[in-house]
Design a protein around this motif. Structure first.
Motif, PDB file in Angstrom:
ATOM      1  N   ASN A 266     -85.096 -27.772  33.564  1.00 12.80           N
ATOM      2  CA  ASN A 266     -85.512 -28.870  34.430  1.00 12.80           C
ATOM      3  C   ASN A 266     -85.224 -28.492  35.871  1.00 12.80           C
ATOM      4  OD1 ASN A 266     -86.459 -31.438  35.102  1.00 12.80           O
ATOM      5  ND2 ASN A 266     -84.394 -32.269  35.143  1.00 12.80           N
ATOM      6  N   LEU A 267     -86.200 -28.691  36.726  1.00 15.98           N
ATOM      7  CA  LEU A 267     -86.055 -28.447  38.156  1.00 15.98           C
ATOM      8  C   LEU A 267     -86.536 -29.694  38.880  1.00 15.98           C
ATOM      9  CD1 LEU A 267     -85.624 -26.659  40.666  1.00 15.98           C
ATOM     10  CD2 LEU A 267     -87.958 -25.832  40.345  1.00 15.98           C
TER      11      LEU A 267
ATOM     12  N   MET B 166     -82.977 -32.297  48.780  1.00 17.56           N
ATOM     13  CA  MET B 166     -82.099 -32.148  47.625  1.00 17.56           C
ATOM     14  C   MET B 166     -82.813 -31.360  46.535  1.00 17.56           C
ATOM     15  SD  MET B 166     -81.291 -36.165  47.716  1.00 17.56           S
ATOM     16  CE  MET B 166     -82.992 -36.352  48.178  1.00 17.56           C
ATOM     17  N   SER B 167     -82.060 -30.570  45.800  1.00 19.65           N
ATOM     18  CA  SER B 167     -82.631 -29.888  44.635  1.00 19.65           C
ATOM     19  C   SER B 167     -81.564 -29.759  43.566  1.00 19.65           C
ATOM     20  CB  SER B 167     -83.171 -28.511  45.017  1.00 19.65           C
ATOM     21  OG  SER B 167     -82.115 -27.656  45.385  1.00 19.65           O
ATOM     22  N   ASP B 168     -82.019 -29.700  42.318  1.00 21.53           N
ATOM     23  CA  ASP B 168     -81.100 -29.590  41.188  1.00 21.53           C
ATOM     24  C   ASP B 168     -81.799 -28.829  40.065  1.00 21.53           C
ATOM     25  OD1 ASP B 168     -78.777 -29.923  39.794  1.00 21.53           O
ATOM     26  OD2 ASP B 168     -79.175 -31.989  39.213  1.00 21.53           O
TER      27      ASP B 168
ATOM     28  N   MET C 105     -76.096 -29.192  42.420  1.00 21.15           N
ATOM     29  CA  MET C 105     -77.036 -29.843  43.301  1.00 21.15           C
ATOM     30  C   MET C 105     -76.891 -29.234  44.688  1.00 21.15           C
ATOM     31  SD  MET C 105     -77.498 -33.803  44.531  1.00 21.15           S
ATOM     32  CE  MET C 105     -78.417 -34.338  43.130  1.00 21.15           C
ATOM     33  N   THR C 106     -78.009 -28.984  45.322  1.00 20.48           N
ATOM     34  CA  THR C 106     -78.037 -28.453  46.671  1.00 20.48           C
ATOM     35  C   THR C 106     -78.538 -29.547  47.599  1.00 20.48           C
ATOM     36  OG1 THR C 106     -78.561 -26.273  45.817  1.00 20.48           O
ATOM     37  CG2 THR C 106     -78.997 -26.663  48.141  1.00 20.48           C
ATOM     38  N   VAL C 107     -77.860 -29.730  48.717  1.00 22.84           N
ATOM     39  CA  VAL C 107     -78.262 -30.751  49.673  1.00 22.84           C
ATOM     40  C   VAL C 107     -78.270 -30.132  51.064  1.00 22.84           C
ATOM     41  CG1 VAL C 107     -77.681 -32.972  50.718  1.00 22.84           C
ATOM     42  CG2 VAL C 107     -77.262 -32.599  48.291  1.00 22.84           C
TER      43      VAL C 107
END
Length: 73
Positions: free
Chosen positions: A58-59, A16-18, A1-3
């Motif tokens: 999944n994005l 946020m991205s995952d 996960m990127t925050v």
């Protein structure tokens, strides 16, 4: 996960991205409850006979912005 987060006196921003990428995931083809209790990581016999596989990608992304209201008068 990127925050990513950024804050100042009145605003808060969070991005946020995952990502999930599983190119060759075995499909257990619906284990029965009894089979799953005996072997939670097991695979149904029919899945082994037919070599079933799933591709999962999944994005997800999200943004949260909070603005603290005006003060005073």
């Amino acid at each position: 996960m990127t925050v990513f987060e950024r804050r100042d006196a009145r605003d808060e921003l969070r991005v946020m991205s995952d990502v999930l990428h599983k190119p060759w995931t075995d499909d257990p083809l619906g284990l029965t409850r009894d089979h799953w209790q005996r072997d939670p990581h097991g695979t149904a016999t029919v899945a082994l006979l037919h070599d079933n596989r799933n591709r999962m990608d999944n994005l997800q992304a999200g943004v949260r912005w909070h603005h603290h209201g005006f003060s005073g008068g």
